[in-house]
Motif scaffolding. Structure first.
Motif, short mmCIF file in Angstrom:
data_model
loop_
_atom_site.label_atom_id
_atom_site.label_comp_id
_atom_site.label_asym_id
_atom_site.label_seq_id
_atom_site.Cartn_x
_atom_site.Cartn_y
_atom_site.Cartn_z
N PRO A 263 38.29 132.51 7.89
CA PRO A 263 38.96 133.41 8.82
C PRO A 263 40.48 133.27 8.84
CG PRO A 263 37.85 131.64 10.00
CD PRO A 263 37.40 131.56 8.58
N GLN A 264 40.99 132.12 8.40
CA GLN A 264 42.44 131.97 8.34
C GLN A 264 43.04 132.87 7.27
OE1 GLN A 264 40.27 129.91 7.18
NE2 GLN A 264 40.94 129.03 5.24
N LEU A 265 42.24 133.19 6.24
CA LEU A 265 42.69 134.09 5.18
C LEU A 265 42.29 135.54 5.48
CD1 LEU A 265 41.63 131.97 2.06
CD2 LEU A 265 43.90 132.11 3.10
N ASN A 266 41.18 135.70 6.19
CA ASN A 266 40.62 137.03 6.46
C ASN A 266 40.27 137.12 7.95
OD1 ASN A 266 40.28 137.72 3.46
ND2 ASN A 266 39.07 135.85 3.66
N PRO A 267 41.26 137.39 8.80
CA PRO A 267 41.04 137.37 10.25
C PRO A 267 39.94 138.33 10.69
CG PRO A 267 43.38 137.47 9.73
CD PRO A 267 42.65 137.71 8.45
N TYR A 268 39.32 138.00 11.82
CA TYR A 268 38.28 138.84 12.38
C TYR A 268 38.81 140.25 12.60
CZ TYR A 268 34.98 140.82 15.72
OH TYR A 268 34.08 141.64 16.35
N GLY A 269 38.04 141.24 12.15
CA GLY A 269 38.43 142.63 12.33
C GLY A 269 39.25 143.20 11.19
N SER A 270 39.73 142.32 10.30
CA SER A 270 40.53 142.81 9.18
C SER A 270 39.63 143.18 8.01
CB SER A 270 41.53 141.74 8.72
OG SER A 270 40.85 140.71 7.99
N ASN A 271 40.18 143.91 7.06
CA ASN A 271 39.44 144.28 5.85
C ASN A 271 39.81 143.40 4.66
OD1 ASN A 271 37.92 146.45 6.93
ND2 ASN A 271 39.75 147.74 6.90
N SER A 272 40.59 142.36 4.90
CA SER A 272 40.99 141.48 3.81
C SER A 272 39.79 140.69 3.32
CB SER A 272 42.11 140.54 4.24
OG SER A 272 41.73 139.78 5.37
N LYS A 273 39.76 140.45 2.02
CA LYS A 273 38.59 139.82 1.39
C LYS A 273 39.04 138.76 0.39
CE LYS A 273 35.86 144.07 1.90
NZ LYS A 273 36.89 144.79 2.67
N THR A 274 39.89 137.85 0.83
CA THR A 274 40.46 136.83 -0.04
C THR A 274 39.57 135.59 -0.09
OG1 THR A 274 42.69 137.58 0.56
CG2 THR A 274 42.50 135.40 -0.45
N TYR A 275 39.41 135.04 -1.27
CA TYR A 275 38.66 133.80 -1.45
C TYR A 275 39.57 132.59 -1.22
CZ TYR A 275 34.50 135.93 -3.66
OH TYR A 275 33.35 136.64 -3.93
N ASN A 276 38.96 131.48 -0.85
CA ASN A 276 39.64 130.19 -0.78
C ASN A 276 39.64 129.61 -2.19
OD1 ASN A 276 40.07 127.33 -0.55
ND2 ASN A 276 39.58 127.46 1.64
N ILE A 277 40.77 129.62 -2.85
CA ILE A 277 40.83 129.25 -4.27
C ILE A 277 40.50 127.77 -4.48
CG2 ILE A 277 42.29 129.15 -6.32
CD1 ILE A 277 41.42 131.96 -5.41
N ASP A 278 40.95 126.90 -3.58
CA ASP A 278 40.63 125.48 -3.75
C ASP A 278 39.12 125.25 -3.72
OD1 ASP A 278 43.28 124.77 -3.97
OD2 ASP A 278 43.53 124.33 -1.84
N LEU A 279 38.45 125.91 -2.79
CA LEU A 279 37.00 125.78 -2.73
C LEU A 279 36.32 126.48 -3.90
CD1 LEU A 279 36.45 126.10 1.11
CD2 LEU A 279 35.73 124.18 -0.32
N ALA A 280 36.91 127.58 -4.37
CA ALA A 280 36.36 128.25 -5.56
C ALA A 280 36.41 127.32 -6.76
CB ALA A 280 37.11 129.54 -5.83
N LYS A 281 37.47 126.55 -6.89
CA LYS A 281 37.58 125.59 -7.99
C LYS A 281 36.48 124.53 -7.88
CE LYS A 281 42.55 126.07 -8.82
NZ LYS A 281 43.88 125.39 -8.78
N ARG A 282 36.26 124.04 -6.67
CA ARG A 282 35.21 123.04 -6.47
C ARG A 282 33.83 123.65 -6.75
NH1 ARG A 282 35.85 120.56 -0.65
NH2 ARG A 282 34.02 119.37 -1.37
N ALA A 283 33.63 124.89 -6.34
CA ALA A 283 32.35 125.56 -6.58
C ALA A 283 32.11 125.75 -8.07
CB ALA A 283 32.32 126.90 -5.86
N ALA A 284 33.17 126.13 -8.79
CA ALA A 284 33.04 126.31 -10.24
C ALA A 284 32.70 124.99 -10.92
CB ALA A 284 34.32 126.90 -10.81
N GLN A 285 33.37 123.91 -10.49
CA GLN A 285 33.10 122.60 -11.07
C GLN A 285 31.66 122.18 -10.79
OE1 GLN A 285 35.12 120.68 -13.02
NE2 GLN A 285 33.35 119.33 -13.25
N ALA A 286 31.21 122.39 -9.55
CA ALA A 286 29.84 122.04 -9.20
C ALA A 286 28.85 122.89 -9.99
CB ALA A 286 29.61 122.23 -7.70
N GLY A 287 29.18 124.17 -10.18
CA GLY A 287 28.32 125.04 -10.98
C GLY A 287 28.23 124.58 -12.42
#
Length: 619
Positions: A263-287
């Motif tokens: 929610p800090q990247l995509n506040p409630y009510g907004s249409n923003s759809k940004t990923y958390n890149i640091d967590l995406a990196k961890r997810a990719a590594q885990a994958g």
């Protein structure tokens, strides 16, 4: 003080609700529980009794296709790829009512759905997955609290005492993470459940964020990875392995990286759809780690010829693609007594009970041409072989394996005209199926399910028995899909993930090539945003009707956009002897979805009493 005591009593019901331990797979465990008046020393001194308590949490992994009475098998009727046909009680009408907060109906009522007589799915309404999660976590924490009490370890199982103990602990960490994930993916951040609660515990605590809850779950999975075996022996098939824990870790981190969970990247009510890149990196590594462990774990993909072995089979009920699987259904295994040819999952004309789900046009349109073009791409007709006058030909092979379309002979071994016009699907106005559905005031999409969760001969004419019926929660292709989504966000379509040479594009192509589809067309991999659309589309196709779509639309923050486009069905007409194919909005199938619906609400009676715990936004 009175209100606080009520709150404690509510959570005691929520967290301490326990019934007798049950059995898992084909093994016999002691039906003993620490809630039966036995001391901890009596229950947990014996290895088999301890394992029986733990296997209760295994049994509580929800099987969405457990029996013929389980409406949960149409959960994707909440999303856009399936439509429950009945107008009287399809799940979306309950959602549209807006009464989510205090509902005890199916999926959205899981926080209030506790029926001790239905813990392991009876022939009536079964307890929902979140209700099961609380019971399972309680059982797991009992085992973890008392694991050192075991003094009697058996011989002859092929493992040392140390291995047997580590296996129990590893399974406990995995199962706690699995069930905890079922809670937070629906409700968001939730109190850390790492102990056996008693009546003196103060539950009135500050609510953790989704990311804080994820870190707790990931720490459990890291411990599970360390302790679980790569493979089990033949007496323990279906249990969690290192790869199971790696795959769940990758999935949980991908969720945590997703737009809704940040929610800090995509506040409630907004249409923003940004990923958390640091967590995406961890997810990719885990994958990547999960993919690297597939072979050692004995997991691999079926050929397209055997594709449906994932969901029903004459063979062992543990398909090689199933990394995490629900317990087998006793109603439809080869020795079971299940009723073939009737149930919620069948069309009414073939023996079903009026509320079957049907594939939507929304789902059909996601299957590409056989040459890899999106059918909405202008080049699909000029270069991709798509013919709008013959729209069901030259398409992704998964399409016709999974969905019956107009003109299909659905029962070629039955005499014609008996069962008569029911045999060949006729979706034309005035056609047999069209009239049948509409004469019962039902919604008709023009399509029927064919290949997932409904085995051959499951109808009122054949009544075929002797099939294992499975529900995998994570299959091998999903590991590649999860990796691809995370890798694309973190490194782009063609960027290598540290620790592997695999790219997001290559991972998607592994899934496509198994389906006898070509690599993703180059123009669709031009940049991250363009390729993301193909990743989302590939998930919708490969995981069609596996109940991921609803949660994907939520975590991507796309549910409002998708539902605003409507739920569509086929509109097929005979115009002067020529069949004309089009699509139309299905009347009565609209989904009402607001920003607040991205998270499930906590019940009113909870929020009226808790002072520190925050309700989800908008509720």
């Amino acid at each position: 003080m009175k209100k606080y005591n009520i709150m404690k009593r509510y959570f005691n019901i929520l967290l301490l609700l326990v019934v007798l331990a049950s059995t898992y797979s084909c093994e016999d465990y002691l039906d003993q529980s620490p809630e039966d008046g036995l001391t901890s020393e009596q229950v947990f001194s014996d290895y088999f009794s301890t394992r029986g308590t733990l296997d209760r949490a295994n049994r509580l992994i929800h099987n969405y296709v457990f029996n013929d009475s389980d409406w949960s098998s149409e959960l994707n009727g909440m999303a856009d790829d399936c439509q429950v046909s009945a107008t009287r009680f399809p799940v979306h009408t309950v959602l549209n009512s807006g009464n989510w907060m205090d509902s005890n109906f199916r999926e959205i009522g899981g926080m209030r759905s506790f029926n001790v007589n239905q813990e392991f799915n009876g022939n009536d309404i079964p307890i929902e997955i979140v209700g099961k999660a609380f019971i399972a976590i309680r059982a797991v924490n009992q085992v973890m609290k008392n694991i050192d009490l075991i003094t009697e370890y058996p011989e002859g199982l092929g493992y040392t005492k140390v291995q047997l103990k580590n296996q129990l602990i590893g399974q406990a960490y995995f199962l706690r993470a699995f069930h905890y994930f079922q809670i937070i993916r629906r409700y968001g951040g939730f109190p850390i459940m790492d102990k056996v609660y008693d009546t003196t515990h103060d539950f009135n605590e500050t609510r953790p964020t989704y990311l804080e809850s994820t870190e707790f779950m990931v720490s459990d999975l890291d411990k599970a990875i360390e302790l679980l075996p790569e493979q089990w022996n033949s007496q323990n098939l279906g249990r969690a392995t290192k790869t199971s824990a790696r795959a769940l870790k990758a999935m949980s981190l991908l969720y945590a990286a997703s737009p809704l969970m940040n929610p800090q990247l995509n506040p409630y009510g907004s249409n923003s759809k940004t990923y958390n890149i640091d967590l995406a990196k961890r997810a990719a590594q885990a994958g990547a780690e999960a993919i690297n462990g597939l072979t050692a774990g004995g997991y691999e993909m079926f050929s397209m010829e055997d594709y449906t072995e994932n969901w029903y089979s004459r063979n062992s009920g543990f398909p090689k693609e199933a990394i995490i699987q629900a317990p087998l259904s006793p109603n439809t295994d080869p020795n079971g007594s299940g009723r073939a040819g009737q149930g919620w999952f069948l069309a009414q004309f073939e023996g079903g009970w009026a509320v079957e789900g049907q594939p939507t046009q929304n789902a059909v349109d996601k299957f590409e041409t056989i040459s890899g073009y999106d059918i909405n791409d202008p080049e699909a007709q000029t270069m991709g072989g798509y013919d709008p006058n013959n729209p069901y030909e030259n398409r992704d092979p998964r399409f016709r394996r999974l969905i019956w379309v107009h003109g299909d002979d659905m029962y070629p071994d039955l005499p014609n005209p008996n069962p008569g016009a029911a045999r060949t699907l006729n979706a034309l106005p005035g056609g047999w199926h069209y009239n049948f559905e509409n004469s019962r005031s039902k919604m008709f999409t023009g399509y029927y399910h064919r290949g997932k969760f409904k085995w051959p001969g499951c109808n009122k004419w054949h009544r075929s028995r002797g099939w294992f019926r499975m529900f995998p929660h994570i299959r091998v292709p999903q590991v590649y899909l999860d990796f691809a989504e995370a890798a694309n966000e973190a490194y782009g379509p063609n960027g290598a993930v540290p620790g592997t040479s695999l790219t997001a594009v290559q991972a998607i192509n592994v899934v496509r090539n198994r389906a006898e589809m070509p690599n993703v067309i180059a123009k669709y991999t031009a940049d991250k945003e363009t390729f993301k659309k193909r990743i989302y589309n590939e998930r919708a196709v490969e995981l069609f009707h596996e109940f991921h779509r609803w949660h994907d639309l939520r975590r991507w923050k796309l549910a409002q956009d998708v539902f605003a486009e409507g739920i569509w069905g086929a509109d097929i007409k005979d115009v002067n002897g020529n069949i004309v194919y089009d699509k139309k909005i299905i009347q009565g199938a609209q989904r009402i979805f607001e920003h607040k619906h991205y998270w499930y609400p906590f019940p009113t009676d909870v929020m009226n009493i808790m002072t520190k715990f925050e309700q989800n936004p908008g509720w």
